[in-house]
Write an enzyme that holds these catalytic residues in place. Structure first.
Site, mmCIF file in Angstrom:
data_model
loop_
_atom_site.group_PDB
_atom_site.id
_atom_site.type_symbol
_atom_site.label_atom_id
_atom_site.label_comp_id
_atom_site.label_asym_id
_atom_site.label_seq_id
_atom_site.Cartn_x
_atom_site.Cartn_y
_atom_site.Cartn_z
ATOM 1 N N LYS A 30 19.610 -68.528 27.617
ATOM 2 C CA LYS A 30 20.679 -67.444 27.924
ATOM 3 C C LYS A 30 22.245 -67.921 28.058
ATOM 4 C CE LYS A 30 17.130 -65.483 31.208
ATOM 5 N NZ LYS A 30 16.766 -65.310 32.570
ATOM 6 N N TYR A 40 15.334 -55.545 30.373
ATOM 7 C CA TYR A 40 15.065 -55.624 31.555
ATOM 8 C C TYR A 40 14.690 -54.505 32.299
ATOM 9 C CZ TYR A 40 16.661 -60.678 31.549
ATOM 10 O OH TYR A 40 16.761 -62.167 31.445
ATOM 11 N N ASN A 65 18.481 -69.291 35.183
ATOM 12 C CA ASN A 65 17.503 -70.268 34.851
ATOM 13 C C ASN A 65 17.336 -70.449 33.317
ATOM 14 O OD1 ASN A 65 16.596 -67.558 34.092
ATOM 15 N ND2 ASN A 65 15.011 -67.443 35.441
ATOM 16 N N HIS A 76 14.912 -67.353 28.669
ATOM 17 C CA HIS A 76 13.769 -66.206 29.032
ATOM 18 C C HIS A 76 12.632 -66.643 27.884
ATOM 19 C CE1 HIS A 76 12.052 -62.268 28.811
ATOM 20 N NE2 HIS A 76 11.504 -62.698 27.531
ATOM 21 N N GLU A 117 9.437 -57.062 23.114
ATOM 22 C CA GLU A 117 10.608 -57.779 23.014
ATOM 23 C C GLU A 117 10.875 -58.048 21.778
ATOM 24 O OE1 GLU A 117 10.012 -59.791 27.600
ATOM 25 O OE2 GLU A 117 9.786 -61.196 25.779
HETATM 26 P P1 IDP Z 1 11.227 -64.282 34.093
HETATM 27 O O1 IDP Z 1 12.219 -64.296 33.566
HETATM 28 O O2 IDP Z 1 10.484 -65.568 34.979
HETATM 29 O O3 IDP Z 1 9.884 -63.556 33.432
HETATM 30 P P2 IDP Z 1 11.297 -61.945 35.764
HETATM 31 O O4 IDP Z 1 10.826 -61.368 36.821
HETATM 32 O O5 IDP Z 1 11.116 -61.230 34.302
HETATM 33 O O6 IDP Z 1 11.191 -63.408 35.461
HETATM 34 O O7 IDP Z 1 12.869 -61.795 35.865
HETATM 35 C C1 IDP Z 1 13.904 -61.849 34.833
HETATM 36 C C2 IDP Z 1 15.147 -62.514 35.248
HETATM 37 O O8 IDP Z 1 15.687 -61.937 36.373
HETATM 38 C C3 IDP Z 1 14.767 -63.878 35.835
HETATM 39 O O9 IDP Z 1 14.739 -64.770 34.540
HETATM 40 C C4 IDP Z 1 15.877 -64.540 36.618
HETATM 41 O O10 IDP Z 1 17.135 -64.495 35.823
HETATM 42 C C5 IDP Z 1 16.182 -63.003 37.295
HETATM 43 N N1 IDP Z 1 15.437 -62.913 38.596
HETATM 44 C C6 IDP Z 1 14.068 -62.353 38.914
HETATM 45 N N2 IDP Z 1 13.865 -62.426 40.160
HETATM 46 C C7 IDP Z 1 15.103 -62.654 40.666
HETATM 47 C C8 IDP Z 1 15.245 -62.799 42.221
HETATM 48 O O11 IDP Z 1 14.215 -62.573 42.800
HETATM 49 N N3 IDP Z 1 16.491 -63.104 42.461
HETATM 50 C C9 IDP Z 1 17.429 -63.393 41.624
HETATM 51 N N4 IDP Z 1 17.386 -63.314 40.329
HETATM 52 C C10 IDP Z 1 15.997 -62.848 39.795
HETATM 53 MG MG MG Z 2 9.686 -61.768 32.710
#
Ligand code: IDP
Ligand code: MG
Length: 168
Positions: free
Chosen positions: A11, A51, A123, A126, A137
């Site tokens: 990212k 997303y 983070n 992805h 995806e």
């Molecule tokens: P993942 O990336 O671990 O699969 P997902 O639930 O698919 O997690 O969420 C996509 C992205 O959205 C995450 O990588 C993160 O950047 C952001 N995200 C997800 N949940 C939260 C949250 O509760 N607070 C803030 N950002 C979040």
């Molecule tokens: Mg995810």
């Protein structure tokens, strides 16, 4: 154990922190095969489709701004496709939990991610979370001829009157 494919995105925060090399080194611990790679300028349409499952979340708009590069003012992500036995679990293990504060400190997200007071979890990467998500995806981010093998069924079509950009 099954042969799986997975989509990884480095990212914008990963790119601006110059973590590309580190992340790829860490991913290589999973001993998988790289099948495709490209740098992408993420459109709003692509971000929304990627997303889609988080559309109702309060952080959705900020998440789009993050992946499109508006947050870090670096408008690119590195998209990678890996394939191998148990690829999804192996990569998710190296990547770590979604919340960088909860992620194992030796994981990519634990080592390099951060939680900002306003906004989304930054983070770094992805990684697809199921074979179904991976297929969706990979098809969203890559055309068949951008991947070294046909990972999914393809068809040939002939397009007329399609405007293309070529080198002048
Ligand atoms: P993942 O990336 O671990 O699969 P997902 O639930 O698919 O997690 O969420 C996509 C992205 O959205 C995450 O990588 C993160 O950047 C952001 N995200 C997800 N949940 C939260 C949250 O509760 N607070 C803030 N950002 C979040
Ligand atoms: Mg995810």
């Amino acid at each position: 154990m099954a042969i799986e494919q997975t989509l990884i995105l480095i990212k914008p925060d990963g790119l601006i922190k110059s973590l590309t090399g580190n992340v790829i080194s860490r991913l290589s611990e999973a001993k998988l095969t790289i099948m495709g790679a490209k740098v992408v300028r993420v459109s709003r349409d692509l971000a929304e489709k990627h997303y889609e499952h988080l559309r109702e979340k309060p952080f959705f708009e900020e998440l789009l701004n993050y992946i499109m590069g508006d947050v870090h003012k670096t408008y690119r992500v590195l998209a990678l496709v890996y394939q191998g036995e148990d690829a999804i679990t192996k990569i998710r293990d190296v990547v770590g939990e979604t919340d960088p504060e909860k992620a194992n400190p030796v994981s990519i997200r634990g080592a390099y991610g951060r939680v900002t007071r306003a906004g989304v979890f930054e983070n770094v990467v992805h990684a697809s979370s199921s074979p179904e998500d991976a297929e969706k995806e990979i098809k969203l981010w890559f055309m068949p001829d951008e991947i070294v093998e046909d990972l999914y069924p393809i068809k040939k079509i002939t397009l007329n009157n399609v405007k293309q950009t070529v080198w002048a």
